[in-house]
Design a protein around this motif. Structure first.
Motif, short mmCIF file in Angstrom:
data_model
loop_
_atom_site.label_atom_id
_atom_site.label_comp_id
_atom_site.label_asym_id
_atom_site.label_seq_id
_atom_site.Cartn_x
_atom_site.Cartn_y
_atom_site.Cartn_z
N ILE A 1 0.87 -1.16 0.00
CA ILE A 1 0.00 0.00 0.00
C ILE A 1 0.91 1.21 0.00
N GLU A 2 0.81 2.00 -1.06
CA GLU A 2 1.68 3.16 -1.21
C GLU A 2 1.58 4.06 0.01
N GLY A 3 2.72 4.42 0.57
CA GLY A 3 2.77 5.29 1.72
C GLY A 3 2.70 4.56 3.05
N CYS A 4 2.37 3.26 3.03
CA CYS A 4 2.28 2.47 4.27
C CYS A 4 3.38 1.41 4.32
N SER B 1 -4.97 -6.51 12.39
CA SER B 1 -4.68 -7.62 11.48
C SER B 1 -3.45 -7.41 10.61
N GLY B 2 -2.89 -6.21 10.57
CA GLY B 2 -1.76 -5.92 9.68
C GLY B 2 -0.48 -6.60 10.12
N THR B 3 0.31 -7.03 9.13
CA THR B 3 1.61 -7.63 9.40
C THR B 3 2.69 -6.84 8.68
N ALA B 4 3.94 -7.03 9.11
CA ALA B 4 5.11 -6.40 8.50
C ALA B 4 4.87 -4.90 8.35
N GLY B 5 5.03 -4.35 7.14
CA GLY B 5 4.89 -2.92 6.92
C GLY B 5 3.47 -2.41 7.01
N LEU B 6 2.48 -3.31 7.14
CA LEU B 6 1.08 -2.89 7.24
C LEU B 6 0.56 -2.99 8.68
N GLN B 7 1.45 -3.21 9.64
CA GLN B 7 1.04 -3.19 11.05
C GLN B 7 0.49 -1.81 11.38
N LEU C 1 -10.83 2.68 -0.52
CA LEU C 1 -10.55 2.67 0.91
C LEU C 1 -9.89 3.97 1.33
N ARG C 2 -10.21 4.42 2.51
CA ARG C 2 -9.49 5.52 3.15
C ARG C 2 -8.71 4.88 4.30
N LEU C 3 -7.39 4.88 4.17
CA LEU C 3 -6.53 4.19 5.13
C LEU C 3 -5.71 5.15 5.95
N ARG C 4 -5.40 4.75 7.18
CA ARG C 4 -4.49 5.47 8.06
C ARG C 4 -3.31 4.54 8.33
N CYS C 5 -2.11 5.02 8.05
CA CYS C 5 -0.90 4.25 8.28
C CYS C 5 -0.24 4.74 9.56
N ARG C 6 0.18 3.82 10.39
CA ARG C 6 0.87 4.15 11.63
C ARG C 6 2.18 3.39 11.69
#
Length: 98
Positions: free
Chosen positions: A30-33, A62-68, A91-96
């Motif tokens: 996911i670009e940016g995440c 549920s996120g793993t690796a870079g999508l945690q 989707l509107r996603l928030r990356c942390r």
């Protein structure tokens, strides 16, 4: 990325309608995440022989690796086209950073 989904289906064959609940495993970037996997949830969806649309959510935690830590929600549309279904997800996603 790709999504592999599984779920429950109740079909009313006499009316040509159905209800379904799905979970899907997204695997990819996911670009940016980042890259990894996460689970998407499609709550109860009513459908028939025409275009079906509804809501979907990222399953919290549920996120793993870079999508945690990724969270979010959105919508989907599935358009039957003969033996192939065309799906569009928004989707509107928030990356942390975890």
């Amino acid at each position: 990325g790709t999504v592999v989904s599984s779920g429950s289906l109740y079909a009313n064959l006499s009316q040509g309608t159905y209800q379904t609940t799905l979970l899907g495993l997204f695997s990819g970037e996911i670009e940016g995440c980042g890259s990894g996997t996460l689970v998407l949830s499609w709550p109860l969806v009513d459908g028939g022989p025409v275009t079906v649309s509804g809501d979907l959510n990222v399953v919290e935690g549920s996120g793993t690796a870079g999508l945690q830590g990724v969270s979010g929600s959105g919508s989907f549309t599935v358009t039957p086209d003969g033996s192939v279904n065309t799906s569009v997800y928004r989707l509107r996603l928030r990356c942390r950073q975890v």
